[in-house]
Design a protein around this motif. Structure first.
Motif, PDB file in Angstrom:
ATOM      1  N   CYS A  85       1.120  -1.379   0.345  1.00 28.05           N
ATOM      2  CA  CYS A  85       0.039  -0.213  -0.237  1.00 28.05           C
ATOM      3  C   CYS A  85       0.998   1.434   0.397  1.00 28.05           C
ATOM      4  O   CYS A  85       0.374   2.665  -0.452  1.00 28.05           O
ATOM      5  N   GLN A  90      -2.167  -2.167  -5.218  1.00 32.79           N
ATOM      6  CA  GLN A  90      -3.776  -2.413  -3.575  1.00 32.79           C
ATOM      7  C   GLN A  90      -3.740  -4.106  -4.893  1.00 32.79           C
ATOM      8  O   GLN A  90      -5.118  -4.277  -4.459  1.00 32.79           O
ATOM      9  N   THR A  93      -5.061  -5.404  -1.077  1.00 32.21           N
ATOM     10  CA  THR A  93      -6.427  -5.236  -0.439  1.00 32.21           C
ATOM     11  C   THR A  93      -7.759  -5.433  -0.371  1.00 32.21           C
ATOM     12  O   THR A  93      -8.049  -5.532   0.512  1.00 32.21           O
ATOM     13  N   ARG A 110     -11.922   1.450  -0.025  1.00 30.42           N
ATOM     14  CA  ARG A 110     -10.645   0.693  -0.203  1.00 30.42           C
ATOM     15  C   ARG A 110      -9.684   1.808  -0.372  1.00 30.42           C
ATOM     16  O   ARG A 110      -8.440   1.450   0.619  1.00 30.42           O
ATOM     17  N   SER A 114      -6.960   1.335   2.519  1.00 28.99           N
ATOM     18  CA  SER A 114      -5.570   1.160   2.103  1.00 28.99           C
ATOM     19  C   SER A 114      -4.916   2.037   3.142  1.00 28.99           C
ATOM     20  O   SER A 114      -3.481   2.147   3.280  1.00 28.99           O
TER      21      SER A 114
END
Length: 314
Positions: A85, A90, A93, A110, A114
């Motif tokens: 990150c 990503q 993630t 998201r 992150s």
């Protein structure tokens, strides 16, 4: 098609032919994610890596630096998404984010998740770990040793399969045991996602290093472009470290599928034709395979067509 005609054909047609076969003739199945797939079983492709060639798709943009950052992260043995990150990667993630949302009820975005992983070390420790995924198995496969009275304890340092393969390629190139394996049966239930690109095997022919990747499960639209790059990069790094020339990448897929909600991407990509011949240069040779940095890689001649996106099935 004659052998000469096949050799003149752009490498990417293999990928497009596979995509078309799955989409038009694949078995429609209910899958773990609930999205549904069309699937074939037992696919194969082969790519020549001589003269800097790489199986980098041109019918859509593939973010090769992102794929490279992920591969270098595997080599560290890290299993927390925080360092990814921090680099704006990503790829992983969605899995910890899904777990966080399920367990807390917080429908965080998201981007905010992150950002918090990067900013808050304790939060990252609690929510950013993926379990013993690829890198852990590659460079620190756990080993239990006798501890007396019928007991066993975990050895402080496990088996570094990557270092072992470098050593075996240098000292015993004819071996049939140049293997890096990710499928640790005892730890599968601890992983955010069991390894898809699970088995790598390497083969020395003269001064050429060939590599084979077997994937038990392959998302052709989103995952496979990264998997091909990563496998080819693995061969290139090992070849440089072992004073060999890159040879051929052989890719093999078990359950090789397209998700039903990837229709727009598939149809758009199948309407395109390959159009460039990218090459990878490795600008530096570090002391070990674990010493590479993103700045060590340079791609030339890459003129991809427009980006195509589709949702990730978690």
């Amino acid at each position: 098609m004659s052998k000469s005609a096949e050799s003149d054909r752009h490498y990417e047609w293999q990928y497009l032919d596979l995509m078309r076969e799955i989409w038009e003739r694949g078995d429609e199945r209910v899958d773990r994610t609930g999205v549904g797939t069309r699937s074939v079983f037992g696919a194969q492709m082969r790519f020549d890596l001589a003269d800097g060639r790489m199986p980098l798709l041109t019918t859509k943009r593939v973010y090769w630096k992102t794929a490279t950052r992920e591969f270098l992260w595997f080599l560290t043995g890290d299993t927390n998404i925080r360092s990814l990150c921090e680099q704006g990667v990503q790829i992983w993630t969605d899995w910890p984010l899904d777990r966080y949302r399920r367990e807390t009820g917080d429908d965080i975005s998201r981007e905010d998740f992150s950002a918090r992983i990067v900013e808050d070390e304790e939060f990252a420790a609690q929510w950013g770990d993926l379990g013993p995924v690829y890198g852990k198995q590659w460079v620190d496969w756990p080993v239990h040793e006798p501890a007396g009275q019928g007991l066993f304890r975990l050895r402080p340092h496990g088996i570094n399969q990557v270092a072992d393969v470098v050593h075996s390629l240098r000292t015993n190139p004819g071996s049939r045991r140049h293997i890096v394996e990710g499928w640790n049966v005892a730890e599968l239930d601890q992983m955010a996602l069991p390894p898809c690109h699970k088995t790598y095997q390497f083969h020395v022919s003269g001064n050429r290093l060939n590599g084979l990747l077997y994937q038990r499960s392959c998302d052709v639209a989103l995952g496979l472009p990264f998997n091909l790059w990563g496998a080819a990069l693995f061969i290139r790094l090992l070849a440089q470290q072992c004073d060999l020339q890159p040879g051929e990448l052989v890719w093999m897929g078990g359950d090789t599928h397209l998700y039903l909600n990837h229709a727009d991407l598939v149809e758009a990509q199948l309407s395109r034709e390959p159009q460039s011949d990218p090459r990878l240069a490795i600008l530096r040779r570090p002391d070990t395979i674990f010493g590479y940095r993103i700045e060590d890689f340079e791609v030339s001649g890459y003129a991809p067509q427009g980006h195509l996106s589709a949702p990730v099935a978690v």
